[in-house]
Design an enzyme around this catalytic site. Structure first.
Site, PDB file in Angstrom:
ATOM      1  N   LYS A 145       0.811  -1.238   0.000  1.00  0.00           N
ATOM      2  CA  LYS A 145       0.000   0.000   0.000  1.00  0.00           C
ATOM      3  C   LYS A 145       0.841   1.285   0.000  1.00  0.00           C
ATOM      4  O   LYS A 145       0.402   2.314  -0.511  1.00  0.00           O
ATOM      5  CB  LYS A 145      -0.952   0.015   1.203  1.00  0.00           C
ATOM      6  CG  LYS A 145      -2.163  -0.883   1.029  1.00  0.00           C
ATOM      7  CD  LYS A 145      -3.128  -0.695   2.190  1.00  0.00           C
ATOM      8  CE  LYS A 145      -4.458  -1.360   1.911  1.00  0.00           C
ATOM      9  NZ  LYS A 145      -5.488  -0.982   2.889  1.00  0.00           N
ATOM     10  N   GLY A 193      -2.126   0.566  10.224  1.00  0.00           N
ATOM     11  CA  GLY A 193      -2.443   1.257   8.967  1.00  0.00           C
ATOM     12  C   GLY A 193      -3.887   1.693   8.848  1.00  0.00           C
ATOM     13  O   GLY A 193      -4.174   2.843   8.523  1.00  0.00           O
TER      14      GLY A 193
END
Length: 275
Positions: free
Chosen positions: A63, A125
């Site tokens: 990501k 996250g």
């Protein structure tokens, strides 16, 4: 036929192909969606294959590492420093973050307003995104973490101060005592197979008027059971999972989805998970 996919490592059993194929059906889109597992060591050399697709989703651990390999970023992707959706058009790859819109639409579905005093458990996250969205919505945010995660909680606090010029509180989980309008669980506590665990004791959960748990396996965590018992509004993480996929398709294909359409896909996904 259009081609899309999900990249990450390892991918294991992902619900994304099921979700996307059901969403394609709603709008009569002739498209396919496949898993593209890529070892982190090979991402730079394999990115060209991903850019041959019409678009792709990105999950852990790519990501953030995918960002320098893209041409452009949306405002949200830049703000969070994380990409979960990439649109490939006219040779230009643009990174987006649809997790945030998935989260906001899941709250809307559950009738939960992101305002007032918000307690966020966790500093990983997904918690970082929850933290930013809470502050952007004007909420008064407290981040509660394990003692060993105080540093990562303070890192989010610093990022929010630097990027949004807002202050948030960071406290150890065992110091949670106040009443909150919304409790968000961004930790894996309570996830299968450790389903008898809860991020907070029952009496503290019952001081919260609404609960959002990012976990969807099991569908009803101990945290959700506590919320139901005290009459709080609640949502697990499955609507967020489906909505972030729907928003990705809105970006890729220029389509729109109604709450009812997405609800039908949530129900199909739930049945698949229970198999």
């Amino acid at each position: 036929m259009k081609n899309f996919g999900l990249t990450g490592y390892p991918l294991g059993h992902s619900m994304s192909p099921v979700i996307h194929r059901e969403l394609f059906k709603i709008n009569g889109i002739d498209a396919d969606y496949n898993l593209k597992e890529i070892n982190p060591d090979n991402l730079v050399e394999d990115i060209s294959k991903l850019k041959e697709l019409n678009g792709f989703n990105v999950t852990i651990p790519h990501k953030t590492t995918v960002i320098p390999l893209l041409d452009k970023l949306s405002d949200r992707a830049e703000l969070f420093g994380a990409v979960n959706t990439v649109d490939n058009k006219d040779g230009i790859s643009t990174g987006y973050n649809t997790d945030c819109f998935g989260f906001l639409r899941a709250l809307e579905m559950a009738g939960i307003e992101l305002k007032g005093k918000v307690l966020l458990c966790g500093s990983g996250g997904v918690s970082r995104m929850f933290a930013f969205e809470s502050v952007l919505a004007g909420a008064e945010l407290t981040i509660a973490v394990r003692n060993t995660d105080i540093d990562s909680g303070n890192q989010i606090k610093k990022e929010i101060a630097d990027k949004l010029n807002k202050d948030v509180k960071v406290i150890p989980l065992d110091e949670v005592n106040d009443e909150y309008d919304v409790l968000i669980n961004g930790t894996p506590v309570g996830m299968h197979p450790n389903t008898e665990a809860c991020v907070l004791p029952k009496d503290k959960v019952q001081k919260c008027h609404a609960v959002f748990d990012a976990i969807y396996n099991p569908m009803e965590t101990l945290l959700i059971k506590y919320a139901k018992k005290c009459g709080a509004k609640y949502s697990n993480g499955l609507p967020m999972l489906v909505w972030q996929a729907a928003v990705a398709q809105e970006i890729w294909l220029g389509v729109k989805f109604s709450m009812e359409q997405v609800q039908s896909v949530i129900e199909i996904t739930e049945r698949e998970l229970n198999k």
